[in-house]
Each structure stands twice: as structure tokens, then as C-alpha cells.
Write a protein that holds these residues in place. Structure first.
Motif, mmCIF file in Angstrom:
data_model
loop_
_atom_site.group_PDB
_atom_site.id
_atom_site.type_symbol
_atom_site.label_atom_id
_atom_site.label_comp_id
_atom_site.label_asym_id
_atom_site.label_seq_id
_atom_site.Cartn_x
_atom_site.Cartn_y
_atom_site.Cartn_z
ATOM 1 N N LEU A 15 0.773 -1.090 -0.086
ATOM 2 C CA LEU A 15 -0.040 0.175 -0.011
ATOM 3 C C LEU A 15 0.986 1.240 0.145
ATOM 4 N N VAL A 43 -9.447 1.493 -7.328
ATOM 5 C CA VAL A 43 -9.835 0.488 -6.320
ATOM 6 C C VAL A 43 -10.794 -0.559 -7.022
ATOM 7 N N ILE A 58 -4.421 0.257 -4.723
ATOM 8 C CA ILE A 58 -5.343 0.577 -3.654
ATOM 9 C C ILE A 58 -4.367 1.860 -2.838
ATOM 10 N N ALA A 86 -8.178 -2.670 -9.284
ATOM 11 C CA ALA A 86 -7.414 -3.442 -8.084
ATOM 12 C C ALA A 86 -8.426 -4.734 -7.776
ATOM 13 N N LEU A 87 -9.516 -4.470 -7.499
ATOM 14 C CA LEU A 87 -10.305 -5.787 -6.965
ATOM 15 C C LEU A 87 -10.503 -6.860 -8.175
ATOM 16 N N ILE A 90 -5.748 -3.567 5.008
ATOM 17 C CA ILE A 90 -6.375 -2.086 5.037
ATOM 18 C C ILE A 90 -6.832 -1.756 6.320
#
Length: 409
Positions: free
Chosen positions: A71, A141, A237, A144-145, A305
Motif C-alpha cells: 500500500l 480500487v 489501492i 485492483a479488485l 487495510i
């Protein structure tokens, strides 16, 4: 928390916690055969104390600190390229020079210091991530997912299928063909603990350790293949967290608490259940590797996260404490601390140093972790009071910039 200075303190302190936390898991790879990281049945799980040490690390640390580092890598990518653009430099040139030299450091680290390198992986993922740097947070995001889900599906087919084969082949009425297939898998080199050979290798001379890694050079690219679908999404992310202000500490305390409560308890419960599953299966290697690559991936990203939210709250609360300032200094010198730890630990455990490979229990390894944490906290702050960068940070920056950087303050 809203000033530029505080934002950098937030990133540095989080990076400090991450580089210290990574050692708590890497210590197994430094001190024991490689499979010991995946399952204590391979090595270092004989006593109840060692199994409890494994349980603590598996539930609270394993993969989460590396995820946090990913991250932060993504967040820093945005900071560095934006700064380059604002200074009239080519963001692409600055970034790709940094990644190229990071790849070189990774190759040196992997072949000549320790096989558990992540720098080469980060360089490869970072080169891809740069292409997404102008995307909006929501788009980062979302994709990324998607990438994470595709990787999860791939590993689910691989290791979920292997678990199905294991179940069917171990039934009383299993066909001879199924039993043969399963036994072929278990006896393959990829699933062989090969403990005596690992002990002999790492208790031997430096030259034979290097020669073994050079002979098995494709394994380095195997690490990239196995990890890219988790590492790249986490970097993306992190990029989104930078753009939205999350990772810079710009959100309200209530927002961070909300995300922490959403992710941390559920992630810990899920990880605890996975640990229970492994224990009930007596740390079976098929179950362990399926959990590592497939079943544990979602709880791991949840905790990564969630931990980020918790750490930001702690940094906001204790930002002025002397201890936190030392953690932040360790984060500013994270590159030096990461590679320096590899040099020190391999010297302690490998045969060309003190030869303690395979001799220290899992619980006993925490003494080495705590000592190294103390070293990180002790040297980083005094050094950075005199110098602008950590020693390896300075070298990386000088190489990437193509000129010697001013070091003294």
C-alpha cells in the motif's frame, strides 16, 4: 494530521511499523527451511510453545505487513511522480529509473544475500502500476479488485482442485488412478520438504548457497508470477488511498474507526478459523498452501487495510511520542533496514556466519526479532539527524538520478 509535515510522518511511521513487522515473518525464512514458513509440520512445530508462536504470527502478522508495505509503495509512487512533474521533470523517466535500479537491488539481494527478496517483485509491479497513476481513486480500487479476483480465481482452481483431489484420493473407496495422481503430486519436487538438503545447504559455505540460487534462477520469476495478482492490486489501492487522502491521515478519526471496525475483527475471525482448520488437519501441507494462496487472501487484504486505519489512528494519537518518532525514522530508512536485516540475519543463521540455521525454535526466534527491532530504532533516528537519507536510500537515489546526491544536512 492535515499538514504536509504530518502527512509525511504518517507515511514514515506506517512504513516503520511495516518494515519491523515484515521481519517477524521473514525470520522463519532466515532461520529455517523454506517450507517452515508455510506449515510448522515441515519444521519448527514440534512443541506447544512453537505452535503457539506460529499461531500468533499466522493470525496477526503473516502477509499483513508485506501488504501494508505494498500500500505504502503505491502511495509513494504518486508522491514521487507528482513531485517530479511539479519540478518540471519527466515523471516517467524518474519512475522507471527508480524501478530499474530497484530491480537491480532485488537481483543482488536474491542471488547474493537471501532468497526471500520482494524488491524485484515490487520493481516489476511498480512498472505496471505507473500506467494507472492518473486514474481516479474509484477506478483504481475497481480494477485492483478485478485483478485481485482474477488471481484469486486462478489459485482457487489450482489449490482448490488439489484439495478436492486430496479428499477423493484419501477415501476408503478411492480408485487406484486417483491415489496414484495424488501420490505423484505429494512426491513432486514442488511439494517435497527436503529438509536434510535444505539444512546442509544453508549450513554450508557461501559459494554453494549462491550457486544453488543461480542454478535455480527461474524461481525468482516464479515469485513474481505467484505474487503479482496480490501485490499490484494493493499498490493500486495505495495509490487510491493517496489520492483520496486516506493514507495521508486526512480523513476524520470517525472514518478511520469505521473502516477499522469493518475490517479488523472480521479479518481476525476469518484468519483464526483458517488457523483452526490447519490445526485440525495437523498442518497438512496441501491445506496449508491452499490457505496461503487462496483461502487466506481475502482476510489478508481485509486486515492489511484495517491495520492501515488502526495505525493512522495510533499515529494521530501518539504522533509526538519519542518512540513513534523513532519508528518514523526507521520508516524513512526502510530500504536500509530491510536489506541490512537480511545481511545481519543471514550472517547469524547461515553456515558462513554463526551457523545457527535450523537450531533456534520458533519461539526463540522472537529474541532475534526484538533485538533487531531495537537496532532499527536505535540507529535510524541519530543517523537521519545528520544525514538526509539512509545509506541505501542515498545510493538508490544517486543511481536513479545519475549523480551523487547531497547527503549531509
Amino acid at each position: 494530521m492535515q499538514t504536509s509535515e504530518s502527512r509525511y510522518i504518517t507515511l514514515d511511521a506506517m512504513r516503520g511499523f511495516a518494515v519491523m513487522g515484515i521481519l517477524a515473518m521473514n525470520i522463519i525464512g532466515f532461520a529455517m527451511p523454506e517450507w517452515a514458513y508455510i506449515t510448522p509440520a515441515a519444521y519448527g512445530g514440534e512443541t506447544f510453545a512453537d505452535q503457539m508462536a506460529w499461531l500468533f504470527s499466522f493470525v496477526f502478522i503473516d502477509g499483513k505487513m508485506r501488504g501494508l508495505f505494498s500500500l505504502l509503495f503505491g502511495a509513494s509512487l504518486i508522491l514521487i511522480t507528482d513531485r517530479a512533474s511539479s519540478n518540471g521533470e519527466s515523471a516517467a523517466q524518474v519512475h522507471y529509473r527508480r524501478m530499474a535500479w530497484l530491480a537491480v537491488f532485488g537481483l543482488v539481494h536474491y542471488f547474493f544475500i537471501w532468497f526471500g527478496d520482494i524488491l524485484f517483485l515490487y520493481a516489476m509491479a511498480g512498472m505496471v502500476a505507473f500506467g494507472f497513476r492518473n486514474w481516479a481513486p474509484a477506478r483504481l480500487v475497481k480494477w485492483a479488485l478485478i485483478i485481485f479476483s482474477l488471481g484469486l480465481a486462478f489459485w482457487g482452481l489450482q489449490f482448490g482442485g488439489l484439495q478436492i483431489l486430496q479428499y477423493l484420493a484419501t477415501q476408503p473407496d478411492a480408485s487406484a488412478d486417483l491415489v496414484r495422481q495424488y501420490n505423484d503430486v505429494k512426491s513432486s519436487p514442488d511439494f517435497s520438504f527436503d529438509i536434510p538438503a535444505q539444512l546442509d545447504l544453508h549450513r554450508g559455505a557461501y559459494g554453494q548457497i549462491v550457486a544453488d540460487k543461480l542454478a535455480d534462477w527461474p524461481a525468482l520469476f516464479g515469485v513474481v508470477f505467484m505474487s503479482i495478482a496480490e501485490t499490484l492490486p494493493l499498490m493500486m489501492i495505495g495509490m487510491a488511498m493517496n489520492k483520496s487522502g486516506f493514507i495521508l491521515g486526512s480523513w476524520s478519526s470517525a472514518d478511520y474507526r469505521r473502516w477499522a471496525w469493518r475490517l479488523v475483527p472480521a479479518g481476525l475471525i476469518a484468519t483464526g478459523l483458517l488457523a483452526l482448520w490447519m490445526i485440525m488437519n495437523r498442518f497438512d501441507m496441501v491445506t496449508a498452501i491452499a490457505i496461503m494462496f487462496f483461502w487466506g487472501a481475502i482476510p489478508r487484504i481485509m486486515l492489511t487495510i484495517g491495520y492501515a486505519a488502526v495505525l493512522i489512528l495510533l499515529i494521530a494519537r501518539f504522533g509526538s511520542s519519542p518512540l513513534l518518532s523513532r519508528v518514523a525514522a526507521a520508516g524513512r530508512a526502510a530500504f536500509s533496514n530491510y536489506l541490512g536485516t537480511s545481511i545481519i540475519m543471514t550472517t547469524i543463521f547461515y553456515g558462513y556466519g554463526f551457523g545457527l540455521f535450523g537450531e533456534v525454535s520458533r519461539l526463540g526466534l522472537w529474541a532475534y526479532v526484538l533485538t533487531m527491532w531495537a537496532v532499527m530504532l536505535a540507529w535510524s533516528q541519530p543517523w537521519l539527524k545528520q544525514y538526509r537519507y539512509g545509506p541505501l536510500e542515498w545510493l538508490w537515489r544517486s543511481l536513479a538520478r545519475g549523480q551523487m546526491q547531497h547527503m549531509r544536512r
